[in-house]
Enzyme design. Structure first.
Site, short mmCIF file in Angstrom:
data_model
loop_
_atom_site.label_atom_id
_atom_site.label_comp_id
_atom_site.label_asym_id
_atom_site.label_seq_id
_atom_site.Cartn_x
_atom_site.Cartn_y
_atom_site.Cartn_z
CG HIS A 1 0.81 2.89 12.58
ND1 HIS A 1 -0.47 2.48 12.86
CD2 HIS A 1 1.09 2.36 11.36
CE1 HIS A 1 -0.94 1.74 11.86
NE2 HIS A 1 0.00 1.65 10.95
CD GLU B 1 -3.45 -1.06 5.76
OE1 GLU B 1 -3.86 -1.94 6.53
OE2 GLU B 1 -2.78 -0.10 6.17
CD GLU B 2 -1.31 2.46 7.65
OE1 GLU B 2 -2.05 2.11 8.58
OE2 GLU B 2 -0.17 1.99 7.46
CG HIS C 1 -0.56 0.09 2.52
ND1 HIS C 1 -0.26 1.28 3.11
CD2 HIS C 1 -0.36 -0.86 3.45
CE1 HIS C 1 0.11 1.06 4.36
NE2 HIS C 1 0.07 -0.23 4.60
CG ASP D 1 2.61 0.48 7.73
OD1 ASP D 1 2.13 -0.03 6.71
OD2 ASP D 1 1.93 0.71 8.74
CG ASP E 1 0.70 -3.60 5.17
OD1 ASP E 1 1.61 -2.80 5.47
OD2 ASP E 1 -0.50 -3.43 5.47
ZN LIG Z 1 0.58 -1.09 6.43
#
Ligand SMILES: [Zn+2]
Length: 483
Positions: free
Chosen positions: A446, A347-348, A301, A313, A375
């Protein structure tokens, strides 16, 4: 489909055994088992693996996404730039590129500060800073912030036991700890799964009892006073209250002070939810020579959270998917089915890209042959996760045998292996992902520390090898997959 093939195979074995009794047949009997991959395909898979481990194309792609473009939250200018960049790069490889329009949420982070303004033992005229970050999708506090007494709970059961009387009007801290020992044993995804329910559901659970804001203990490993963001979800039946994630140390601090006496916290969060924005999945086809209509998806993603630069990510996932197509082209190979590289959007904080694609292809789902997504960062892969029928193990075994050379020969099943491809799995499309080392991924996931230096080039290349070998192998498989 799979059962019919098996029965046919058993019949062939019996026929071959009967023929071989007594006399030599004039011509060799047909192969007793259905062939999965031709000898030529197997030799090409080995070449792809070796080429992957020496190529730096994937590294250069993730470096550009993370360093040159930067954070790519849905709706942002950087997300749009990333769409354009990946489309141009994949066109340069000779792929047929299309952009699939997706309407995405457009949430923008604002100021985010907090301090303890009353606590036991406080020196006169002082406050204590608290490190936190707004959860994605959070509503704002008033511009000047809000101040309230803090209540601390470990979990939903404790929240319920305190009830409206002790929760109403309070800022509620959910101090549920990510299981570090689990992650250290390589079960990072499972540790995440246990704790992430507080990030998604705690704000509404507390709001139903009259809470004015929710702070969760960050869902992640390591403790360098780094808060971990991520999406929260408001239920329709509860007031929307501001929500943030505390650094692990600050959750511990508040949990230590509250039993000693009243603790009041001042919280300022000023995010904005703008109207949905136009964005895109980038879809790029390396057309198949025999069954161009059948597609093997290899994907990651493109959007990321806004605190770091989205290297692990999921710039890494997009890069290794691009590398798969790059290697097939570099070796001059032509897959029998189409290899379709997809860089998913959103995606997030919405999954709109994956859901849009599945909805738009529901009517020709039989041509969605298989889907792969990476991912879980860029850590050393141990093999392949499978979400689908048990018979897939036998079909993937020859691919696992090729990947065993680089320590990635394991095959294992999971209910879900990739968020963007899961809507396809629900329509019967077999899903695959690399089994990645998850011991360190949730240290950075994140956070502001999701940056390029967290990626080891060789491990990234190992993930590219899985993407290349698996996608090309499936594209050249001599039979259908059980759906
Ligand atoms: Zn991800």
């Amino acid at each position: 489909m799979w059962r019919a093939l098996c029965e046919h195979a058993i019949g062939a074995v019996v026929a071959a055994a009967t023929l071989s009794l007594g006399w030599a047949a004039p011509t060799p009997p047909p192969s007793p088992t259905p062939e999965l991959y031709s000898p030529q395909t197997v030799s090409e898979l080995k070449k792809l693996e070796h080429a992957a481990l020496t190529s730096d194309y994937g590294w250069r792609q993730v470096a550009h996404l993370a360093n040159n473009i930067g954070p790519r939250l849905s709706g942002s200018a950087q997300a749009q730039k990333a769409v354009e960049y990946v489309a141009v790069e994949l066109k340069a490889l000779g792929l047929e590129v299309q952009l699939e329009k997706v309407m995405v949420p457009h949430w923008v982070r604002g100021d985010e500060t907090a301090s303890l303004v009353q606590f036991p033992g406080q020196a006169p005229g002082t406050t204590q800073k608290v490190v936190l970050t707004a959860l994605g999708g959070s509503v704002a506090t008033p511009p000047d912030g809000l101040t309230a007494e803090v209540a601390v709970v470990r979990d939903f059961d404790e929240l319920k036991s305190l009830g409206k009387e002790k929760i109403g009007g309070r800022i509620v801290v959910f101090n549920y700890a990510f299981d570090r020992r689990m992650a250290e044993q390589g079960w990072g995804g499972e540790a995440y799964g246990e704790a992430v329910v507080y990030r998604s559901d705690a704000p509404s659970a507390a709001a139903r009892l009259g809470a004015v804001a929710v702070l969760i203990r960050s869902v992640g490993n390591a403790a360098y006073r780094l808060p971990h963001t991520g999406l929260t979800t408001y239920a329709a039946d509860a007031p929307k209250i501001p929500a943030a994630a505390l650094a692990e140390e600050d959750a511990d601090l508040i949990a230590a002070l509250v039993p000693q006496g009243a603790v009041r916290l001042h919280l300022v969060l000023t995010p904005k939810e703008l109207p949905d924005a136009v964005s895109y999945n980038v879809i790029a086809d390396l057309k198949g020579s025999e069954h161009p209509e059948q597609v093997v998806i290899v994907s990651g993603h493109l959007d990321s959270w806004d605190l770091g630069t989205g290297a692990i990510d999921d710039g890494a996932g997009v890069a290794v998917a691009m590398e798969a197509a790059h290697l097939v082209r570099q070796l001059g190979l032509r897959p029998r089915r189409t290899i379709r590289v997809i860089a998913w959007m959103n995606e997030e904080n919405g999954l709109r890209g994956g859901e849009t694609y599945a909805a738009e292809h529901a009517s020709d789902i039989g041509n969605q042959f298989a889907a792969i997504e990476t991912d879980g960062g860029a850590g050393h892969p141990l093999g392949i996760y499978i979400a689908g029928q048990p018979g897939l193990r036998t079909i993937l075994q020859p691919i696992a045998n090729v990947l065993r050379d680089s320590g990635a020969g394991l095959l294992d099943f999971r209910d879900e292996v990739g968020a963007d491809i899961d809507p396809l799995a629900k329509l019967g499309v077999p899903n695959f992902s690399p089994i990645q080392d998850s011991r360190f991924y949730f240290n950075y996931h994140h956070t502001a520390a999701d940056t390029l230096d967290k990626i080891d080039r060789h491990e990234l290349a190992e993930n590219a090898a899985i993407n290349a070998v698996l996608s090309y192998g499936l594209a050249n498989l001599e039979q259908p997959l059980p759906q």
